[in-house]
Design an enzyme around this catalytic site. Structure first.
Site, PDB file in Angstrom:
ATOM      1  N   LYS A  80      17.797  -7.047 -49.124  1.00  0.00           N
ATOM      2  CA  LYS A  80      17.048  -7.371 -47.892  1.00  0.00           C
ATOM      3  C   LYS A  80      15.556  -7.035 -48.050  1.00  0.00           C
ATOM      4  O   LYS A  80      14.701  -7.866 -47.763  1.00  0.00           O
ATOM      5  CB  LYS A  80      17.598  -6.560 -46.694  1.00  0.00           C
ATOM      6  CG  LYS A  80      19.065  -6.792 -46.390  1.00  0.00           C
ATOM      7  CD  LYS A  80      19.518  -6.030 -45.155  1.00  0.00           C
ATOM      8  CE  LYS A  80      19.485  -4.510 -45.276  1.00  0.00           C
ATOM      9  NZ  LYS A  80      20.417  -3.957 -46.293  1.00  0.00           N
TER      10      LYS A  80
ATOM     11  N   ARG B 138      21.533  -3.809 -36.142  1.00  0.00           N
ATOM     12  CA  ARG B 138      22.739  -3.425 -36.897  1.00  0.00           C
ATOM     13  C   ARG B 138      23.919  -3.127 -35.989  1.00  0.00           C
ATOM     14  O   ARG B 138      25.004  -2.820 -36.493  1.00  0.00           O
ATOM     15  CB  ARG B 138      22.475  -2.173 -37.730  1.00  0.00           C
ATOM     16  CG  ARG B 138      21.430  -2.388 -38.793  1.00  0.00           C
ATOM     17  CD  ARG B 138      21.367  -1.248 -39.784  1.00  0.00           C
ATOM     18  NE  ARG B 138      20.114  -1.346 -40.503  1.00  0.00           N
ATOM     19  CZ  ARG B 138      19.937  -1.003 -41.761  1.00  0.00           C
ATOM     20  NH1 ARG B 138      20.916  -0.500 -42.457  1.00  0.00           N
ATOM     21  NH2 ARG B 138      18.756  -1.139 -42.340  1.00  0.00           N
TER      22      ARG B 138
ATOM     23  N   ARG C 122      18.678   2.382 -58.667  1.00  0.00           N
ATOM     24  CA  ARG C 122      17.486   2.773 -57.898  1.00  0.00           C
ATOM     25  C   ARG C 122      17.420   4.295 -57.763  1.00  0.00           C
ATOM     26  O   ARG C 122      16.344   4.882 -57.801  1.00  0.00           O
ATOM     27  CB  ARG C 122      17.506   2.118 -56.517  1.00  0.00           C
ATOM     28  CG  ARG C 122      16.230   2.422 -55.720  1.00  0.00           C
ATOM     29  CD  ARG C 122      16.155   1.625 -54.436  1.00  0.00           C
ATOM     30  NE  ARG C 122      17.178   2.014 -53.490  1.00  0.00           N
ATOM     31  CZ  ARG C 122      17.427   1.385 -52.352  1.00  0.00           C
ATOM     32  NH1 ARG C 122      16.723   0.317 -52.026  1.00  0.00           N
ATOM     33  NH2 ARG C 122      18.378   1.794 -51.556  1.00  0.00           N
TER      34      ARG C 122
ATOM     35  N   ARG D 211      15.855   7.937 -54.220  1.00  0.00           N
ATOM     36  CA  ARG D 211      15.967   7.880 -52.754  1.00  0.00           C
ATOM     37  C   ARG D 211      17.123   8.761 -52.290  1.00  0.00           C
ATOM     38  O   ARG D 211      18.217   8.699 -52.861  1.00  0.00           O
ATOM     39  CB  ARG D 211      16.174   6.413 -52.311  1.00  0.00           C
ATOM     40  CG  ARG D 211      15.726   6.164 -50.894  1.00  0.00           C
ATOM     41  CD  ARG D 211      15.746   4.703 -50.545  1.00  0.00           C
ATOM     42  NE  ARG D 211      16.820   4.399 -49.611  1.00  0.00           N
ATOM     43  CZ  ARG D 211      16.976   3.247 -49.006  1.00  0.00           C
ATOM     44  NH1 ARG D 211      16.113   2.265 -49.242  1.00  0.00           N
ATOM     45  NH2 ARG D 211      17.973   3.040 -48.177  1.00  0.00           N
TER      46      ARG D 211
ATOM     47  N   ARG E 118      27.518   4.392 -46.444  1.00  0.00           N
ATOM     48  CA  ARG E 118      26.651   3.341 -45.884  1.00  0.00           C
ATOM     49  C   ARG E 118      27.381   2.000 -45.883  1.00  0.00           C
ATOM     50  O   ARG E 118      27.267   1.217 -44.946  1.00  0.00           O
ATOM     51  CB  ARG E 118      25.355   3.243 -46.704  1.00  0.00           C
ATOM     52  CG  ARG E 118      24.383   4.398 -46.394  1.00  0.00           C
ATOM     53  CD  ARG E 118      23.384   4.632 -47.520  1.00  0.00           C
ATOM     54  NE  ARG E 118      22.499   3.531 -47.787  1.00  0.00           N
ATOM     55  CZ  ARG E 118      21.838   3.356 -48.943  1.00  0.00           C
ATOM     56  NH1 ARG E 118      21.963   4.253 -49.922  1.00  0.00           N
ATOM     57  NH2 ARG E 118      21.050   2.326 -49.121  1.00  0.00           N
TER      58      ARG E 118
HETATM   59  P1  AP5 Z   1      16.757  -3.783 -51.696  1.00  0.00           P
HETATM   60  O1  AP5 Z   1      15.918  -5.003 -51.653  1.00  0.00           O
HETATM   61  O2  AP5 Z   1      16.170  -2.479 -51.300  1.00  0.00           O
HETATM   62  O3  AP5 Z   1      18.104  -4.023 -50.860  1.00  0.00           O
HETATM   63  P2  AP5 Z   1      18.406  -3.662 -49.360  1.00  0.00           P
HETATM   64  O4  AP5 Z   1      19.443  -4.606 -48.916  1.00  0.00           O
HETATM   65  O5  AP5 Z   1      17.129  -3.595 -48.575  1.00  0.00           O
HETATM   66  O6  AP5 Z   1      19.030  -2.217 -49.588  1.00  0.00           O
HETATM   67  P3  AP5 Z   1      18.752  -0.840 -48.868  1.00  0.00           P
HETATM   68  O7  AP5 Z   1      19.489   0.178 -49.665  1.00  0.00           O
HETATM   69  O8  AP5 Z   1      17.301  -0.609 -48.642  1.00  0.00           O
HETATM   70  O9  AP5 Z   1      19.463  -1.140 -47.485  1.00  0.00           O
HETATM   71  P4  AP5 Z   1      20.003  -0.167 -46.413  1.00  0.00           P
HETATM   72  O10 AP5 Z   1      20.323  -1.074 -45.281  1.00  0.00           O
HETATM   73  O11 AP5 Z   1      21.078   0.717 -46.884  1.00  0.00           O
HETATM   74  O12 AP5 Z   1      18.744   0.808 -46.191  1.00  0.00           O
HETATM   75  P5  AP5 Z   1      17.537   0.777 -45.147  1.00  0.00           P
HETATM   76  O13 AP5 Z   1      16.388   1.304 -45.865  1.00  0.00           O
HETATM   77  O14 AP5 Z   1      17.418  -0.499 -44.466  1.00  0.00           O
HETATM   78  O15 AP5 Z   1      17.392  -3.714 -53.162  1.00  0.00           O
HETATM   79  C1  AP5 Z   1      18.192  -2.628 -53.570  1.00  0.00           C
HETATM   80  C2  AP5 Z   1      17.977  -2.416 -55.082  1.00  0.00           C
HETATM   81  O16 AP5 Z   1      18.445  -3.579 -55.767  1.00  0.00           O
HETATM   82  C3  AP5 Z   1      16.502  -2.254 -55.452  1.00  0.00           C
HETATM   83  O17 AP5 Z   1      16.383  -1.347 -56.506  1.00  0.00           O
HETATM   84  C4  AP5 Z   1      16.086  -3.674 -55.898  1.00  0.00           C
HETATM   85  O18 AP5 Z   1      15.038  -3.654 -56.826  1.00  0.00           O
HETATM   86  C5  AP5 Z   1      17.377  -4.194 -56.493  1.00  0.00           C
HETATM   87  N1  AP5 Z   1      17.527  -5.650 -56.334  1.00  0.00           N
HETATM   88  C6  AP5 Z   1      17.164  -6.403 -55.271  1.00  0.00           C
HETATM   89  N2  AP5 Z   1      17.481  -7.699 -55.488  1.00  0.00           N
HETATM   90  C7  AP5 Z   1      18.065  -7.755 -56.719  1.00  0.00           C
HETATM   91  C8  AP5 Z   1      18.610  -8.827 -57.499  1.00  0.00           C
HETATM   92  N3  AP5 Z   1      18.617 -10.109 -57.044  1.00  0.00           N
HETATM   93  N4  AP5 Z   1      19.131  -8.530 -58.695  1.00  0.00           N
HETATM   94  C9  AP5 Z   1      19.140  -7.230 -59.168  1.00  0.00           C
HETATM   95  N5  AP5 Z   1      18.620  -6.172 -58.466  1.00  0.00           N
HETATM   96  C10 AP5 Z   1      18.089  -6.439 -57.251  1.00  0.00           C
HETATM   97  O19 AP5 Z   1      18.053   1.855 -44.096  1.00  0.00           O
HETATM   98  C11 AP5 Z   1      18.196   3.216 -44.501  1.00  0.00           C
HETATM   99  C12 AP5 Z   1      18.820   4.016 -43.374  1.00  0.00           C
HETATM  100  O20 AP5 Z   1      17.957   3.988 -42.225  1.00  0.00           O
HETATM  101  C13 AP5 Z   1      20.178   3.536 -42.834  1.00  0.00           C
HETATM  102  O21 AP5 Z   1      21.253   3.990 -43.618  1.00  0.00           O
HETATM  103  C14 AP5 Z   1      20.165   4.160 -41.440  1.00  0.00           C
HETATM  104  O22 AP5 Z   1      20.426   5.541 -41.494  1.00  0.00           O
HETATM  105  C15 AP5 Z   1      18.700   3.980 -41.038  1.00  0.00           C
HETATM  106  N6  AP5 Z   1      18.490   2.697 -40.352  1.00  0.00           N
HETATM  107  C16 AP5 Z   1      17.745   1.643 -40.792  1.00  0.00           C
HETATM  108  N7  AP5 Z   1      17.790   0.643 -39.912  1.00  0.00           N
HETATM  109  C17 AP5 Z   1      18.566   1.064 -38.885  1.00  0.00           C
HETATM  110  C18 AP5 Z   1      19.008   0.444 -37.683  1.00  0.00           C
HETATM  111  N8  AP5 Z   1      18.635  -0.812 -37.347  1.00  0.00           N
HETATM  112  N9  AP5 Z   1      19.818   1.174 -36.870  1.00  0.00           N
HETATM  113  C19 AP5 Z   1      20.174   2.445 -37.159  1.00  0.00           C
HETATM  114  N10 AP5 Z   1      19.810   3.071 -38.311  1.00  0.00           N
HETATM  115  C20 AP5 Z   1      19.017   2.372 -39.161  1.00  0.00           C
END
Ligand code: AP5
Length: 194
Positions: free
Chosen positions: A13, A88, A127, A133, A144
């Site tokens: 994402k 979410r 990562r 992280r 998660r």
């Molecule tokens: P990345 O692009 O970061 O993927 P992502 O889907 O954004 O993964 P996240 O781990 O950031 O998502 P998440 O939802 O768990 O965390 P968030 O920060 O939103 O890619 C991941 C890795 O893969 C990277 O190293 C990238 O380089 C690699 N990659 C990407 N594309 C690739 C490809 N095509 N091929 C190979 N490698 C690739 O949220 C964190 C926390 O915040 C949550 O757990 C929660 O506690 C809180 N939070 C956030 N939003 C909310 C909400 N709306 N409500 C409540 N709590 C929330």
């Protein structure tokens, strides 16, 4: 352009949000990034959020909704935005609907990035090694994924019913996935998506 990017942890994402926001000339807004910025500043919001993030749980809706509402009221969001990781939960869907309605705006599309759980875990462990992280430990990644399956995956049906959902395979190179997203958005805007 008002676009949502959904998908499990590690689906890409954040990676795709940057490319798509650039392409459409709108800000990419990641609730995870905003929370991490607050954690780094050790603000009160950051201290609250950190407890949930470190455990792989969602930050409570009232906290997340208030933060998001404030961000969307900023001038750079007036003509559009791309939300990465929001909504979410059903309560967040309702909050976003209310915000859009108050502003007389409508949602353009919801892109769901899909990928095999083994690949998601592999990416996040990679990562963890490169960036350290805090929530990228194997146990927290598994939690998660569970929380996503229970709370967020069901939202796809809601957006599909509204005719807004495009499901995109998140496996492959970053460029391949970006091309698929653009193709899916074109199909959706032609009225034959799903
Ligand atoms: P990345 O692009 O970061 O993927 P992502 O889907 O954004 O993964 P996240 O781990 O950031 O998502 P998440 O939802 O768990 O965390 P968030 O920060 O939103 O890619 C991941 C890795 O893969 C990277 O190293 C990238 O380089 C690699 N990659 C990407 N594309 C690739 C490809 N095509 N091929 C190979 N490698 C690739 O949220 C964190 C926390 O915040 C949550 O757990 C929660 O506690 C809180 N939070 C956030 N939003 C909310 C909400 N709306 N409500 C409540 N709590 C929330």
């Amino acid at each position: 352009m008002r676009l949502l990017l959904m998908g499990p942890p590690g689906a890409g994402k954040g990676t795709q949000a940057v490319t798509m926001a650039d392409r459409f000339g709108v800000p990419a807004i990641s609730t995870g990034d905003i929370f991490r910025a607050h954690v780094a500043q050790q603000s009160e919001l950051g201290r609250t959020a950190q407890r949930f993030m470190d455990a792989g749980e969602y930050v409570p809706d009232e906290v997340t909704n208030a933060m998001l509402g404030q961000r969307l009221s900023e001038p750079d969001c007036a003509d559009g935005f791309l939300l990465d990781g929001y909504p979410r939960t059903l309560q967040q869907v309702a909050e976003l609907d209310a915000i859009l309605e108050r502003g007389g705006a409508v949602l353009g599309a919801v892109v769901l990035l899909d990928a095999d759980p083994d690949e998601l875990v592999r990416r996040l462990l990679l990562r963890a090694r490169d960036q350290g992280r805090a929530d990228d430990t194997e146990a927290v990644i598994r939690r998660r994924l569970e929380v996503y399956a229970a709370e967020t995956a069901p939202l796809a049906a809601e957006y599909a019913e509204r005719g807004l959902l495009a499901t995109v395979d998140g496996l492959g190179s970053v460029d391949e996935v970006a091309e698929r997203i653009l193709a899916a958005l074109t199909t959706l805007s032609a009225g034959v998506g799903g």
